[in-house]
Write an enzyme that holds these catalytic residues in place. Structure first.
Site: not given
Length: 618
Positions: A168, A513, A561, A570
Site C-alpha cells: 500500500d 500484493h 500465488d 504481501e
C-alpha cells in the site's frame, strides 16, 4: 751525518756520492750482514728489506687494502663480480615478474545468501516515498507523496520521505522504526561483511533515509515534546453519511505516484511503545554513523527527546478501536522499554539506561520470567527476545558486574533457553505457518534466524564452543545450521520448490500484493477504482518488485500465488529487515562479529588505576 742503524749500530751517511761499483760492493756486504745478523726477523720483514722498488710494486698489486683487512686482489674482484652478477640477475627476474601478465584463479561465485542479500535490499528502494534519488534503480517507481504532512491542514508539517509499509502507500511508523533498528543492528555487527559484498553504502543509505524521516515525525530540535506522528494515511475505508466511500489507501488501488486523495496524519500524545521504538531506531543508527560526528549527535539528541517523552506516560499507541489497532496493534510497552533502554545505553554510555533495562520490575512486566505464546519471537510487536540477546552481549564481552550482574545473568540464561527452543529437536514453533499480522508467520523467520546466527557468533567471539540445553551440549554450528535451513526454505528448498524472495531463482511469486508492482507504468493515470482491474487481474505483475519476501506458505506448506490474498503474497518492511539481517550474518565463508563498535560510546566499566608512585629517594 749519522743516523740510527735499525740493527743497533750507528749508520754513517756520507754526503759525497759513491760510484756504482762501490754501491754494489756495499750492497753485497749489507746483504751478507743481513743474512748473518738478522736471523730474528721473520720472512715478511726480510722480503720488505730485500725487495727492490720493482719487486715491491708487483707484490702490492696482488693485494687490496680495505682498511681493516688486506685481501687478495683476485678474491676481491671475484667477490665484487659475483655481487654485481647476482644483482643483475635479481633485477632481471623482477622485471620479468612485473611485466609478464598474471593469471589469478577466478574468485568463487557468491553464495546464495549473498545473492539473496543484494535482492532483499532492493525491496527498500521500491518502498521509498518522496523524491527518489537518481540511483534508486527501480525503473517503475517515481516521486510520490511530495505533499505528505503539508496537505493535512490540521498537521501542516513536512512528512515527505520514509518508506511505504507493504503493498500500500501507508507509512506505519511503529514497524518502520523497528525495521530501521534491525538494519542498524545488522550493520553494527557485520559492517565488514557488508563492505566485502559491496552493500555497506547501500544499507547505510537506507538507514539514513528512514532515520531522517523519523526525525520529521516530532520536533527533533526540542528537548521535550508532547506528541509524535504515529501513522500517515488511514489504513481502512469508511462510509460517509450518504453511503459513499471516502477514497483512501485500502479502498483505492493506485500507483503511489498517482495518488490524489487526502492523506491525513495521525498523532499520539500517549504512546510509550512507539516513542521507545523510535528512540531505539535513532540510537542504533547513531552508532552506525558514529564516524559522522554531527549527524550522530543529532540522532542521539532526537533519541533522548523521544525517550523522555516515552517515559512520561505508560500507554500503548494503539488502544482498542483506533486506526492503528486494526493493523499493527501493540500489546505492551514494557518490552520497548527494555529494548530501547539497551540501545540508549549503547548509544550514550549513560548507565541510567542500563539500570532501567536491567531492573527486575521492568523485566517482570516485560515477561522475562515466563513463557507466553510468543516467547522467543522477535517481531515489530515483541522486542523482549531481542533485548535479552542484546544485553547478554554486554555480559559476554564487558561483564559490568554489580549492580547489573544478577539480571544480566538471567537474560543470559533466558537467551540460552530461547536458542534451545529454536532447535528442531524441540517443538516450540510451527516451522511454516501463516497468520495475518501475527509474529508466528514465516515473514518473521528472518528475525529468528538472525538471532540464532548472531548468538552463535557471540559464543564463538567469547571463545565458548557451545551451550547447554538441559544435560545436552550443543555446538555453535548447530545454531548456524538451524538458521541456514530456515533461510534455505525461504529461498526455495521447500515442498513447493518456490522461492519466497521475489527475483531469486526461477520460480518465485508473480502476483505480489503490491499496488505499484501490479499497475503498469504506461503514462496512464488510473484513478481510485480504475486500478481495480489490475488488482483483480490474473496476469502476473507487469513490474517485478525484486527482493520482496512475501508472507509465504501456510502451516501445511501450501501456497497460493494470488494477488487478492495478502496473507500469502504481501511483503513488509519489518519482514524484509529481518531477512536482510539474517542473510548478512550467514553470507560469506567466514563468520564473526565486530566486537567493539557497539561499545564505542560506553565508558570503561572500572576506574582507571592510578599511576605508579614516584621512585623512592632517600
Amino acid at each position: 751525518m749519522y743516523g740510527r742503524d735499525p740493527w743497533g749500530g750507528p749508520l754513517e751517511i756520507h754526503a759525497d756520492s759513491a760510484t756504482d761499483d762501490e754501491r754494489s760492493r756495499n750492497m753485497d756486504l749489507d746483504r751478507a750482514a743481513l743474512s748473518t745478523t738478522s736471523r730474528q726477523l721473520n720472512e715478511t720483514q726480510q722480503s720488505w728489506l730485500l725487495a727492490g722498488p720493482g719487486d715491491q710494486g708487483k707484490k702490492k698489486k696482488k693485494y687490496v687494502d680495505l682498511g681493516c683487512i688486506i685481501v687478495s686482489r683476485k678474491l676481491f674482484l671475484w667477490t665484487v663480480g659475483a655481487i654485481v652478477a647476482c644483482g643483475l640477475l635479481a633485477g632481471f627476474i623482477t622485471l620479468i615478474v612485473k611485466t609478464v601478465p598474471r593469471h589469478h584463479p577466478p574468485r568463487p561465485p557468491p553464495d546464495n545468501y549473498t545473492l539473496a542479500l543484494h535482492k532483499a535490499l532492493m525491496f527498500f528502494n521500491a518502498q521509498r516515498s518522496g523524491p527518489l534519488p537518481k540511483h534508486n534503480n527501480v525503473s517503475w517507481r517515481g516521486n510520490s507523496g511530495m505533499k505528505d504532512g503539508m496537505s493535512d491542514e490540521g498537521y501542516h508539517k513536512n512528512l515527505v520521505g520514509g518508506f511505504y509499509d507493504a503493498g500500500d502507500a501507508i507509512k506505519f511508523h511503529f514497524p518502520m522504526s523497528f525495521a530501521m533498528t534491525m538494519l542498524s543492528w545488522s550493520v553494527i555487527e557485520y559492517s565488514a561483511k557488508y563492505e566485502a559484498v559491496g552493500e555497506l553504502n547501500h544499507v547505510k543509505e537506507i538507514i539514513k533515509w528512514g532515520s531522517d524521516y523519523i526525525l520529521k515525525t516530532f520536533n527533533s530540535s526540542a528537548d521535550n515534546i508532547d506528541k509524535v506522528a504515529s501513522q500517515h494515511v488511514p489504513g481502512w475505508f469508511w462510509n460517509t453519511a450518504d453511503g459513499s466511500t471516502t477514497p483512501n489507501d485500502h479502498y483505492c488501488w493506485m500507483r503511489p505516484e498517482d495518488i490524489d486523495y487526502p492523506r491525513p496524519v495521525f498523532e499520539c500524545s500517549s504512546c510509550a511503545d512507539l516513542a521507545a521504538e523510535m528512540a531505539a531506531a535513532l540510537a542504533s543508527a547513531s552508532i552506525v554513523f558514529k564516524d559522522s560526528e554531527t549527524y550522530s549527535k543529532k540522532l542521539v539528541h532526537g533519541a533522548e527527546t523521544l525517550w523522555k517523552f516515552a517515559r512520561k506516560q505508560h500507554a500503548i499507541y494503539s488502544p482498542q478501536g483506533t486506526e492503528a489497532s486494526m493493523f499493527y496493534n501493540s500489546t505492551s510497552f514494557w518490552d520497548e522499554y527494555m529494548w530501547g533502554g539497551a540501545w540508549m545505553y549503547y548509544a550514550t554510555g549513560n548507565s541510567s539506561y542500563l539500570y532501567l533495562a536491567t531492573h527486575p520490575k521492568l523485566a517482570k512486566h516485560a515477561g522475562a520470567f515466563w513463557g507466553g505464546p510468543f516467547y522467543g519471537v522477535l517481531s515489530w510487536d515483541n522486542k523482549l527476545t531481542g533485548a535479552q540477546v542484546l544485553l547478554t552481549r554486554l555480559r559476554m564481552f564487558l561483564s559490568p558486574g554489580y549492580p547489573y550482574e544478577e539480571m544480566l545473568k538471567t537474560y543470559h540464561n533466558q537467551s540460552s533457553i530461547i536458542m534451545c527452543s529454536y532447535l528442531p529437536v524441540f517443538t516450540s514453533f510451527n516451522r511454516t505457518r501463516v497468520e495475518p499480522w501475527k509474529p508466528t508467520a514465516p515473514s518473521v523467520c528472518g528475525q529468528r534466524c538472525f538471532l540464532a546466527s548472531v548468538y552463535s557468533d557471540y559464543l564463538e567471539a567469547s571463545d565458548t564452543p557451545g551451550w547447554y540445553c538441559g544435560p545436552d551440549f550443543y555446538s555453535t554450528s548447530v545454531l548456524r545450521d538451524f538458521a541456514k535451513t530456515q533461510i534455505d526454505y525461504i529461498l526455495g528448498k521447500n515442498p513447493q520448490k518456490m522461492s519466497y524472495l521475489v527475483g531469486f531463482g526461477h520460480h518465485y511469486p508473480k502476483h505480489v500484493h503490491h499496488r505499484g508492482a501490479s499497475i503498469p507504468k504506461n503514462g496512464v493515470k488510473y484513478g481510485c477504482k480504475g486500478g481495480w482491474k489490475w488488482r483483480d487481474s490474473r496476469k502476473p505483475n507487469p513490474n517485478i518488485i525484486v527482493g520482496a519476501m512475501v508472507a509465504g506458505p501456510d502451516r501445511h506448506d501450501g501456497f497460493r500465488d494470488v494477488r487478492s490474498n495478502y496473507n500469502y503474497t504481501e511483503a513488509t518492511l519489518a519482514g524484509n529487515a529481518g531477512l536482510v539481517a539474517a542473510l548478512i550474518s550467514l553470507s560469506g565463508e567466514a563468520s564473526g562479529i565486530d566486537k567493539n563498535t557497539i561499545f564505542s560510546a560506553v565508558p570503561p566499566m572500572f576506574p582507571t588505576p592510578p599511576p605508579p608512585p614516584a621512585p623512592w629517594k632517600p
